[in-house]
Scaffold this motif. Sequence first.
Motif, PDB file in Angstrom:
ATOM      1  N   GLY A   1     -94.613 -17.315 -29.163  1.00 47.23           N
ATOM      2  CA  GLY A   1     -95.668 -16.682 -29.964  1.00 47.23           C
ATOM      3  C   GLY A   1     -95.409 -15.616 -31.034  1.00 47.23           C
TER       4      GLY A   1
ATOM      5  N   GLY B   1     -93.652  -1.296 -30.376  1.00 45.06           N
ATOM      6  CA  GLY B   1     -94.350  -2.320 -29.723  1.00 45.06           C
ATOM      7  C   GLY B   1     -95.253  -2.121 -28.490  1.00 45.06           C
TER       8      GLY B   1
ATOM      9  N   TYR C   1     -99.457 -12.578 -19.837  1.00 43.60           N
ATOM     10  CA  TYR C   1     -98.288 -12.450 -20.575  1.00 43.60           C
ATOM     11  C   TYR C   1     -97.188 -11.979 -19.545  1.00 43.60           C
ATOM     12  CZ  TYR C   1     -95.317 -10.516 -24.269  1.00 43.60           C
ATOM     13  OH  TYR C   1     -94.395 -10.068 -25.132  1.00 43.60           O
TER      14      TYR C   1
ATOM     15  N   TYR D   1     -95.711  -8.460 -18.299  1.00 45.52           N
ATOM     16  CA  TYR D   1     -96.632  -7.517 -17.362  1.00 45.52           C
ATOM     17  C   TYR D   1     -95.964  -7.377 -16.026  1.00 45.52           C
ATOM     18  CZ  TYR D   1    -100.593  -8.176 -20.710  1.00 45.52           C
ATOM     19  OH  TYR D   1    -101.289  -8.029 -21.815  1.00 45.52           O
TER      20      TYR D   1
ATOM     21  N   ASN E   1    -106.538  -8.005 -21.578  1.00 54.72           N
ATOM     22  CA  ASN E   1    -105.867  -8.634 -22.905  1.00 54.72           C
ATOM     23  C   ASN E   1    -106.951  -9.390 -23.257  1.00 54.72           C
ATOM     24  OD1 ASN E   1    -103.585 -11.126 -23.121  1.00 54.72           O
ATOM     25  ND2 ASN E   1    -104.263  -9.765 -24.721  1.00 54.72           N
TER      26      ASN E   1
ATOM     27  N   ASN F   1    -103.870 -13.843 -24.419  1.00 55.12           N
ATOM     28  CA  ASN F   1    -102.492 -14.738 -24.295  1.00 55.12           C
ATOM     29  C   ASN F   1    -102.390 -14.967 -22.888  1.00 55.12           C
ATOM     30  OD1 ASN F   1    -100.073 -15.953 -24.480  1.00 55.12           O
ATOM     31  ND2 ASN F   1     -98.871 -14.103 -24.952  1.00 55.12           N
TER      32      ASN F   1
ATOM     33  N   SER G   1    -100.627  -3.627 -31.695  1.00 53.04           N
ATOM     34  CA  SER G   1     -99.495  -3.860 -32.012  1.00 53.04           C
ATOM     35  C   SER G   1     -99.576  -4.400 -33.546  1.00 53.04           C
ATOM     36  CB  SER G   1     -98.871  -4.910 -31.299  1.00 53.04           C
ATOM     37  OG  SER G   1     -97.942  -5.826 -31.679  1.00 53.04           O
TER      38      SER G   1
ATOM     39  N   SER H   1     -97.253  -6.604 -34.346  1.00 51.30           N
ATOM     40  CA  SER H   1     -96.311  -7.710 -34.422  1.00 51.30           C
ATOM     41  C   SER H   1     -97.365  -8.886 -34.915  1.00 51.30           C
ATOM     42  CB  SER H   1     -96.004  -7.852 -32.922  1.00 51.30           C
ATOM     43  OG  SER H   1     -95.178  -6.827 -32.715  1.00 51.30           O
TER      44      SER H   1
ATOM     45  N   ARG I   1     -90.928  -3.912 -34.477  1.00 50.58           N
ATOM     46  CA  ARG I   1     -91.096  -3.087 -33.238  1.00 50.58           C
ATOM     47  C   ARG I   1     -92.121  -2.077 -33.551  1.00 50.58           C
ATOM     48  NH1 ARG I   1     -91.838  -6.062 -31.190  1.00 50.58           N
ATOM     49  NH2 ARG I   1     -91.713  -5.048 -28.896  1.00 50.58           N
TER      50      ARG I   1
HETATM   51  C1  LIG Z   1    -100.386 -10.135 -24.688  1.00 53.26           C
HETATM   52  C2  LIG Z   1     -99.297  -9.519 -25.472  1.00 53.26           C
HETATM   53  N1  LIG Z   1     -99.028  -8.248 -25.354  1.00 53.26           N
HETATM   54  C3  LIG Z   1     -98.019  -7.635 -25.998  1.00 53.26           C
HETATM   55  C4  LIG Z   1     -96.902  -8.358 -26.937  1.00 53.26           C
HETATM   56  C5  LIG Z   1     -95.858  -8.041 -27.475  1.00 53.26           C
HETATM   57  O1  LIG Z   1     -96.109  -6.909 -28.564  1.00 53.26           O
HETATM   58  P1  LIG Z   1     -95.087  -6.097 -29.190  1.00 53.26           P
HETATM   59  O2  LIG Z   1     -94.333  -7.091 -30.187  1.00 53.26           O
HETATM   60  O3  LIG Z   1     -96.191  -4.986 -29.793  1.00 53.26           O
HETATM   61  O4  LIG Z   1     -94.399  -5.421 -28.207  1.00 53.26           O
HETATM   62  C6  LIG Z   1     -97.270  -9.865 -26.884  1.00 53.26           C
HETATM   63  C7  LIG Z   1     -96.548 -10.804 -27.700  1.00 53.26           C
HETATM   64  O5  LIG Z   1     -96.649 -11.911 -27.676  1.00 53.26           O
HETATM   65  C8  LIG Z   1     -98.761 -10.423 -26.296  1.00 53.26           C
HETATM   66  O6  LIG Z   1     -98.870 -11.589 -26.338  1.00 53.26           O
END
Ligand SMILES: Cc1ncc(COP(=O)(O)O)c(C=O)c1O
Length: 390
Positions: free
Chosen positions: A38, A100, A126, A129, A170, A174, A231, A233, A242
């Motif tokens: 992703g 990040g 995710y 976690y 979340n 995801n 984020s 990202s 990041r």
């Molecule tokens: C639910 C979730 N949290 C955090 C992240 C990572 O975020 P970051 O790139 O800000 O560390 C992702 C990345 O796929 C994600 O899906």
Amino acid sequence: MWMSSRAANVPGSVFALMDAAKSRARARGRAIIDLSIGSSDQAPPEAVLEALREATRDPLTYRYPLFSDTAPLREAAADYLRRRFGVGVNPETEVLPLIGAQEGLAHLLLAVTDPGDTLLLPDPGYPPYLGAAAVAGLRTVPLPLRPERGFLPDLDAVPGDVQPRALLLNYPNNPTSAVADAAFFAQVVEWCQARGTLLIHDHPYAELTCDDYRAPSALEAGLDGVVELHSLSKTHHMGGFRVGFAAGDAGAIAALARVKGAVDFHAYLGIQRAATLALGLPDEVGRAGAAVFQARRDALVPALRALGWEVQWPQASMYAWARVPGLTDSVAFAVRAAEDCGVVVSPGRAFGERGEGFVRFALVQPPEVLVEAARRLAGIGVGETVRNAP
Ligand SMILES: Cc1ncc(COP(=O)(O)O)c(C=O)c1O
């Protein structure tokens, strides 16, 4: 010999298995369609890249950034939260830049919990976690996300003797791409406040929304006992940069700043300047990126449904979460999809026990490639053999 128990407790990843399957498929000469990761395939806005280029020419950015140097980014984050969600935060005490959201979560858990504390977290969820919880030495209690509840947790089902120090959620989600409304967050915050539980809302997909849907912020329900992780990202296609930020409860933010103070010196100032600019861009810039994922959703989801796979219509995120009827071993299935069809997806099991029976497609290829992926998967059975694979 040199592995601590906290390092040893970080769960292994099935993505290594998928990587090996991808290599075997390549060795067999298969053209690979990789929908497993992703990570946005779009470029950050040009103005953001230019801000970074310019920063690299400014010697002031070459030194260690201190907390005071993060003020422009903290203020941009506060402005964004006010503009986008109507949430007011104090940029001095209620916002902290992150390297990040993933970095932020791992350090936040170290900052607000003690070893042995209980963390409620989504299943499926995710995968990092669980790693972050292991590093912090936490006891994890999975909250099942079921399709019949729109992949929202049933907090009333949490046993009364579970005393969670923190609850991690979340939405947009995801891997399920489920969304939650403001009323849901209001109920969750009430539930947490009644138990002295910190709500941590991981919000990287805040702007990757489709049609007229707009994702709320958990902070709309209040800042006390709530921390939200943002984020750049996904929302600004800056995964490799990041950068993100945490906002919310001043006490938790202060604790996070303390832990991070022992670990890092904040992101490079040039990245901070690029992120500051990104957060101030007009909403249309983010909408344009989200529209790309929407067009891909519109192509892939009907193609998967035509296979008889069950997919809820995503309103947000960059994933399609498909239940394959009869599937009991999503890891074996994903390995066969890679080796026999050249289609690399994420097995649902990689996201937790409740992910079994599902596969996740990341919408990181153009619509016609996604339709081709579905076409190749048409012959794959859920059993041992692959029929009609190209
Ligand atoms: C639910 C979730 N949290 C955090 C992240 C990572 O975020 P970051 O790139 O800000 O560390 C992702 C990345 O796929 C994600 O899906």
